[in-house]
Enzyme design. Sequence first.
Site, mmCIF file in Angstrom:
data_model
loop_
_atom_site.group_PDB
_atom_site.id
_atom_site.type_symbol
_atom_site.label_atom_id
_atom_site.label_comp_id
_atom_site.label_asym_id
_atom_site.label_seq_id
_atom_site.Cartn_x
_atom_site.Cartn_y
_atom_site.Cartn_z
ATOM 1 N NE ARG A 65 4.007 5.542 7.976
ATOM 2 C CZ ARG A 65 3.248 5.690 7.015
ATOM 3 N NH1 ARG A 65 2.089 5.538 6.913
ATOM 4 N NH2 ARG A 65 3.800 6.197 5.833
ATOM 5 C CE LYS A 72 5.475 8.971 8.466
ATOM 6 N NZ LYS A 72 6.960 9.198 8.160
ATOM 7 C CG HIS A 90 8.221 0.744 10.882
ATOM 8 N ND1 HIS A 90 7.153 1.388 11.022
ATOM 9 C CD2 HIS A 90 8.954 1.094 9.910
ATOM 10 C CE1 HIS A 90 7.220 2.318 9.916
ATOM 11 N NE2 HIS A 90 8.259 2.369 9.158
ATOM 12 N NE ARG A 103 5.646 1.805 6.610
ATOM 13 C CZ ARG A 103 4.446 2.103 5.591
ATOM 14 N NH1 ARG A 103 3.315 1.540 5.810
ATOM 15 N NH2 ARG A 103 4.697 3.386 5.112
ATOM 16 C CG HIS A 127 6.633 5.128 0.959
ATOM 17 N ND1 HIS A 127 7.318 4.027 0.549
ATOM 18 C CD2 HIS A 127 6.528 5.151 2.577
ATOM 19 C CE1 HIS A 127 7.743 3.423 1.670
ATOM 20 N NE2 HIS A 127 7.146 3.991 2.963
ATOM 21 C CE1 TYR A 137 11.129 -1.315 3.407
ATOM 22 C CE2 TYR A 137 10.129 0.310 2.100
ATOM 23 C CZ TYR A 137 10.319 -0.355 3.233
ATOM 24 O OH TYR A 137 9.987 0.091 4.437
#
Length: 310
Positions: free
Chosen positions: A152, A175, A246, A249, A272, A281
Amino acid sequence: MGNLEQLPEALDAFLRYLKEARNYSDHSIRAYRTDLNDFAKCAMENGKTRIEQVNKLLIRRYIVNLQREGKAASTVQRRVSAIRSLYAWLVRNDAAASNPAEHVRAPAARAKLPEFLDADETIALLNAPDSETPAGLRDRAILETLYSTGMRVGELCALNLDSLKPNMTVAARGKRKKERIAPLGKPAVKALQAYLRRRKDICKTIKEPEALFISRVGRRMTDRAVRYRINGCLKKAGIHKKVGPHTLRHSVATHMLNAGADLRVVQELLGHSSLSTTQIYTQVSTERLRGAYLDAHPRSRAPQNENGAG
């Protein structure tokens, strides 16, 4: 935690909890604050200022108001989720007797497939920066790092010089401050090495010497600055899609799956926590395969004469 009764002080305490105990990013905290403040405003306009005054009827009324304002279903879902999270926390801390949002349904959002660049567009973007200037070398290193790792933009901006490891990997903090190791491809390593040789020429005085990517004023590059530089590269490359950091990504995930990469490998690369997040995806890959099939396969369309010709 104190005696929480009023909505405003409950919101402030919840946001502190997300930041201090859960290590949520500043971006996530801002999103929660925006969503919950909007709901609190609606509640207070209806005379509900205390925690226990919020009920299912008020939340449903709030949903109707959002729909009348033309808010997207995804926005409505996110705001109901924020209310549900707030009250789940209040219940756990004995500040609320029940969660009024627990069984409230938000309108279903239509899944939106992420925008991505195809291989030619990606190459054009990566080649757009001027490699004769220190700033151009930095921009090339930024693009190559984003595409190589799928990180990110916030993770990229947080990188320090010691985030780069000798074994062609980089330590990214994602995150909730969770660290992961991402591999760097040879083009990314080469671009980073070229940038680091000229890094001191970006500005006269480097004010944040530990930062990997620095601006012309010697400070760590911000999300906004990276987006601005990428937009300039997109124009130079002649790419007119509405994309940003993004998108790289999304692109690396899509390109890897199209090339046969395992879904769990892509999940680990992107950081993730849930495989279901990565599975979006596979839909992109499937849609692309379907489009190619319909365009090229001789039996992809119904015959002209449905009854057949003798």
